[in-house]
Design an enzyme around this catalytic site. Structure first.
Site, PDB file in Angstrom:
ATOM      1  N   GLY A 239       0.747  -1.244   0.000  1.00 10.11           N
ATOM      2  CA  GLY A 239       0.000   0.000   0.000  1.00 10.11           C
ATOM      3  C   GLY A 239       0.776   1.291   0.000  1.00 10.11           C
ATOM      4  O   GLY A 239       0.197   2.359  -0.179  1.00 10.11           O
ATOM      5  N   GLU A 275       3.862  -6.779   1.875  1.00 14.16           N
ATOM      6  CA  GLU A 275       3.436  -7.152   0.514  1.00 14.16           C
ATOM      7  C   GLU A 275       3.438  -5.945  -0.412  1.00 14.16           C
ATOM      8  O   GLU A 275       2.405  -5.603  -1.005  1.00 14.16           O
ATOM      9  CB  GLU A 275       2.013  -7.734   0.564  1.00 14.16           C
ATOM     10  CG  GLU A 275       1.836  -8.923   1.481  1.00 14.16           C
ATOM     11  CD  GLU A 275       0.365  -9.287   1.700  1.00 14.16           C
ATOM     12  OE1 GLU A 275      -0.521  -8.480   1.353  1.00 14.16           O
ATOM     13  OE2 GLU A 275       0.106 -10.380   2.207  1.00 14.16           O
ATOM     14  N   PRO A 276       4.560  -5.262  -0.560  1.00 15.30           N
ATOM     15  CA  PRO A 276       4.560  -4.094  -1.450  1.00 15.30           C
ATOM     16  C   PRO A 276       4.457  -4.516  -2.908  1.00 15.30           C
ATOM     17  O   PRO A 276       5.073  -5.491  -3.333  1.00 15.30           O
ATOM     18  CB  PRO A 276       5.913  -3.436  -1.166  1.00 15.30           C
ATOM     19  CG  PRO A 276       6.794  -4.559  -0.712  1.00 15.30           C
ATOM     20  CD  PRO A 276       5.897  -5.538   0.002  1.00 15.30           C
ATOM     21  N   GLY A 277       3.643  -3.799  -3.660  1.00 12.56           N
ATOM     22  CA  GLY A 277       3.555  -4.021  -5.097  1.00 12.56           C
ATOM     23  C   GLY A 277       4.038  -2.773  -5.808  1.00 12.56           C
ATOM     24  O   GLY A 277       5.154  -2.675  -6.309  1.00 12.56           O
ATOM     25  N   ARG A 278       3.162  -1.760  -5.769  1.00 12.28           N
ATOM     26  CA  ARG A 278       3.389  -0.527  -6.507  1.00 12.28           C
ATOM     27  C   ARG A 278       4.750   0.111  -6.210  1.00 12.28           C
ATOM     28  O   ARG A 278       5.418   0.593  -7.118  1.00 12.28           O
ATOM     29  CB  ARG A 278       2.280   0.454  -6.128  1.00 12.28           C
ATOM     30  CG  ARG A 278       2.194   1.692  -6.976  1.00 12.28           C
ATOM     31  CD  ARG A 278       1.172   2.660  -6.363  1.00 12.28           C
ATOM     32  NE  ARG A 278      -0.101   2.053  -6.060  1.00 12.28           N
ATOM     33  CZ  ARG A 278      -1.146   2.039  -6.896  1.00 12.28           C
ATOM     34  NH1 ARG A 278      -1.054   2.631  -8.053  1.00 12.28           N
ATOM     35  NH2 ARG A 278      -2.278   1.462  -6.546  1.00 12.28           N
ATOM     36  N   TYR A 318      -8.998   4.967 -12.574  1.00 16.22           N
ATOM     37  CA  TYR A 318      -8.756   5.558 -11.241  1.00 16.22           C
ATOM     38  C   TYR A 318      -8.534   7.068 -11.311  1.00 16.22           C
ATOM     39  O   TYR A 318      -8.031   7.642 -10.346  1.00 16.22           O
ATOM     40  CB  TYR A 318      -7.503   4.940 -10.611  1.00 16.22           C
ATOM     41  CG  TYR A 318      -7.464   3.444 -10.519  1.00 16.22           C
ATOM     42  CD1 TYR A 318      -8.355   2.746  -9.696  1.00 16.22           C
ATOM     43  CD2 TYR A 318      -6.515   2.708 -11.216  1.00 16.22           C
ATOM     44  CE1 TYR A 318      -8.292   1.364  -9.591  1.00 16.22           C
ATOM     45  CE2 TYR A 318      -6.442   1.326 -11.111  1.00 16.22           C
ATOM     46  CZ  TYR A 318      -7.339   0.665 -10.304  1.00 16.22           C
ATOM     47  OH  TYR A 318      -7.268  -0.699 -10.194  1.00 16.22           O
ATOM     48  N   CYS A 346     -12.712   4.223 -29.288  1.00 12.95           N
ATOM     49  CA  CYS A 346     -13.901   5.049 -29.472  1.00 12.95           C
ATOM     50  C   CYS A 346     -14.638   5.278 -28.158  1.00 12.95           C
ATOM     51  O   CYS A 346     -15.790   4.856 -28.002  1.00 12.95           O
ATOM     52  CB  CYS A 346     -14.850   4.370 -30.455  1.00 12.95           C
ATOM     53  SG  CYS A 346     -13.999   3.842 -31.916  1.00 12.95           S
ATOM     54  N   TYR A 375       0.275  -2.120 -12.137  1.00 12.95           N
ATOM     55  CA  TYR A 375      -1.122  -2.042 -12.575  1.00 12.95           C
ATOM     56  C   TYR A 375      -1.221  -1.459 -13.988  1.00 12.95           C
ATOM     57  O   TYR A 375      -2.166  -0.751 -14.317  1.00 12.95           O
ATOM     58  CB  TYR A 375      -1.968  -1.261 -11.546  1.00 12.95           C
ATOM     59  CG  TYR A 375      -1.774  -1.807 -10.143  1.00 12.95           C
ATOM     60  CD1 TYR A 375      -2.305  -3.048  -9.794  1.00 12.95           C
ATOM     61  CD2 TYR A 375      -0.997  -1.144  -9.197  1.00 12.95           C
ATOM     62  CE1 TYR A 375      -2.096  -3.595  -8.532  1.00 12.95           C
ATOM     63  CE2 TYR A 375      -0.773  -1.681  -7.936  1.00 12.95           C
ATOM     64  CZ  TYR A 375      -1.325  -2.899  -7.607  1.00 12.95           C
ATOM     65  OH  TYR A 375      -1.107  -3.443  -6.364  1.00 12.95           O
TER      66      TYR A 375
HETATM   67  C1  LIG Z   1      -3.025  -5.087  -3.905  1.00 11.24           C
HETATM   68  C2  LIG Z   1      -2.508  -5.706  -2.669  1.00 11.24           C
HETATM   69  C3  LIG Z   1      -1.175  -5.492  -2.273  1.00 11.24           C
HETATM   70  C4  LIG Z   1      -0.243  -4.551  -2.982  1.00 11.24           C
HETATM   71  O1  LIG Z   1      -0.632  -3.226  -2.877  1.00 11.24           O
HETATM   72  P1  LIG Z   1       0.341  -2.070  -3.401  1.00 11.24           P
HETATM   73  O2  LIG Z   1      -0.442  -0.842  -3.194  1.00 11.24           O
HETATM   74  O3  LIG Z   1       0.633  -2.341  -4.830  1.00 11.24           O
HETATM   75  O4  LIG Z   1       1.565  -2.105  -2.558  1.00 11.24           O
HETATM   76  C5  LIG Z   1      -0.730  -6.155  -1.149  1.00 11.24           C
HETATM   77  N1  LIG Z   1      -1.537  -7.002  -0.442  1.00 11.24           N
HETATM   78  C6  LIG Z   1      -2.817  -7.224  -0.801  1.00 11.24           C
HETATM   79  C7  LIG Z   1      -3.644  -8.149  -0.001  1.00 11.24           C
HETATM   80  C8  LIG Z   1      -3.349  -6.587  -1.917  1.00 11.24           C
HETATM   81  O5  LIG Z   1      -4.616  -6.793  -2.260  1.00 11.24           O
END
Ligand SMILES: *Cc1c(COP(=O)(O)O)cnc(C)c1O
Length: 428
Positions: A239, A275-278, A318, A346, A375
């Site tokens: 997050g 759990e970092p993604g972004r 978003y 379109c 994303y």
């Molecule tokens: C989407 C998600 C993440 C990653 O979130 P980011 O904002 O990309 O860091 C981590 N854990 C869970 C459960 C998620 O749904």
């Protein structure tokens, strides 16, 4: 910081000039930087320092196997939300022991797949899921390690579509009911409680909601331990936000996040999972596109690109901002022009940006969307029968296509004619 810089007036990904990739791959394409992915993973790893921890990359943000393998090679675990993502993580060589399984709707098939292949833990989100997982585990003669995702009811102050930690959201179990739900978990012989999970939303630009969530979590851990549960791990979710507009966004740094984790949770003696993604993948990727036409409207001027909302849906989905930059660096004092940057689909929603100051551009010129690693490609579709956008990974002076653009034969070949429409089978 990322590794997409102008060198000699041309935008590069690490040591590779983007026009070189465009010439061989065609546009549009995504390009990712190994050095940026590495640096961002390392920031989290260092931020948690001597706390026992595992950084589990959120596969849903960018799920190409080559990217997963890059991160796994650094020691990253993975956070998956489907059997498909689990298969990707395993294909990248990640051991099951380093994979956590999140999500509100895990199916029985996905439970079987992951219990059979090996899994670090299930982050369980409901009592119904608990009952299903218990039954699957017992039927396989296994015990499933679980955390319960608790919803701490904090306002993450982010876009409504990616806020997940308020009590009206579909995620997790209200923290007020956590003790009751853990008691149920402890009574099910197919489950073993190993910790607690929380994830309050995405693109958070302030640490305050994390601080509130971690305080509530710390109190809960003390209660659960007093109730007799073995709480060894805390999964804190992802997050942390990134600066999408390089000029004015200043989200918190992983170092500060790590200090907060230590302050609020360090005394509990738990292993920390994040759990970092972004924050790992976002600024590690660009979407590169060509201008098809520059078009002057009555009130606005448009840059019509060969990339569209199906390739990068974040602006229309978003209301997201992405910086758009020309691949050929403009002279500092050169004239700027105000453009609406749009795709060919379109729908008026196929608008990437409005009123952007760019140098005068024309057909064939290349532009890049910054911060498109997370994303981006994972949410792409073939809307308008536009081939799925390819992905390229750069490593120093090298680059490789890590997902090819599909051919029209492949795309059309997935459709089937039923017998009553198939001229070649009509007589049968
Ligand atoms: C989407 C998600 C993440 C990653 O979130 P980011 O904002 O990309 O860091 C981590 N854990 C869970 C459960 C998620 O749904």
């Amino acid at each position: 910081m990322d590794h997409f810089l102008y060198r000699g007036g041309v935008l590069h990904a690490e040591g590779v000039a983007l026009p070189q990739i465009a010439a061989s791959v065609g546009t549009p394409f995504y390009v990712y930087s190994t050095a940026t992915l590495t640096r961002h993973y390392q920031l989290f790893h260092d931020a948690l320092g001597d706390l026992p921890h595992l950084v589990c990359f959120s596969v849903k943000s960018l799920s190409n196997i080559a990217v997963l393998k890059t991160l796994a090679g650094l020691g990253a675990g993975m956070d998956v939300v489907s059997g498909g993502e689990y298969r990707r993580a395993r294909a990248a060589g990640v051991p099951g022991d380093n994979i956590v399984f999140s999500g509100v709707g895990k199916t029985v098939e996905e439970m079987r797949l992951t219990l059979d292949g090996g899994i670090r833990q299930f982050n369980v989100e409901s009592e119904a899921e608990m009952a299903a997982l218990n039954a699957v585990a017992l039927s396989m003669g296994k015990v499933a390690p679980i955390t319960v995702r608790v919803n701490p009811d904090v306002d993450a102050k982010t876009h409504a579509k990616i806020a997940t930690g308020k009590k009206e959201n579909k995620f997790g179990i209200p923290i007020s009911r956590a003790r009751e739900v853990y008691a149920l978990a402890a009574s099910l012989p197919g489950l073993r409680v190993v910790g607690v999970d929380v994830h309050i939303g995405s693109q958070l630009t302030d640490l305050a909601p994390f601080a509130q969530a971690f305080e509530k979590l710390a109190e809960l851990v003390v209660q659960l331990r007093a109730d007799g549960h073995g709480i060894e791990r805390l999964d804190l979710g992802g997050g942390l936000g990134i600066p999408y507009a390089q000029s004015n966004d200043t989200p918190p740094l992983p170092q500060d996040y790590g200090a907060l984790v230590r302050e609020k949770l360090g005394h509990l003696g738990c292993e920390i999972e994040i759990e970092p993604g972004r924050l790992i993948s976002g600024n590690a990727g660009l979407l590169v596109a060509s201008v098809i036409y520059a078009k002057s409207g009555e009130e606005r001027d448009f840059l019509i690109l060969d990339a569209a909302m199906n390739d990068l849906v974040r602006p229309s989905m978003y209301d997201a901002h992405h910086d758009v930059v020309p691949v050929i660096e403009p002279a500092p004092a050169s004239e700027r022009h105000s453009y609406d940057v749009v795709g060919p689909v379109c729908e008026t929603g196929d608008t990437f940006a409005r009123g952007r100051a760019l140098p005068l551009l024309d057909a064939g010129d290349l532009v890049a969307f910054r911060s498109a690693g997370a994303y981006g490609a994972v949410m792409a579709s073939e809307y308008n029968t536009r081939p799925l956008v390819p992905e390229v990974l750069v490593h120093g002076d090298h680059y490789a296509v890590i997902r090819e653009r599909p051919s029209y034969e492949e795309i059309l070949g997935r459709d089937r004619l039923p017998a009553w429409l198939d001229d070649s089978r009509k007589d049968a």
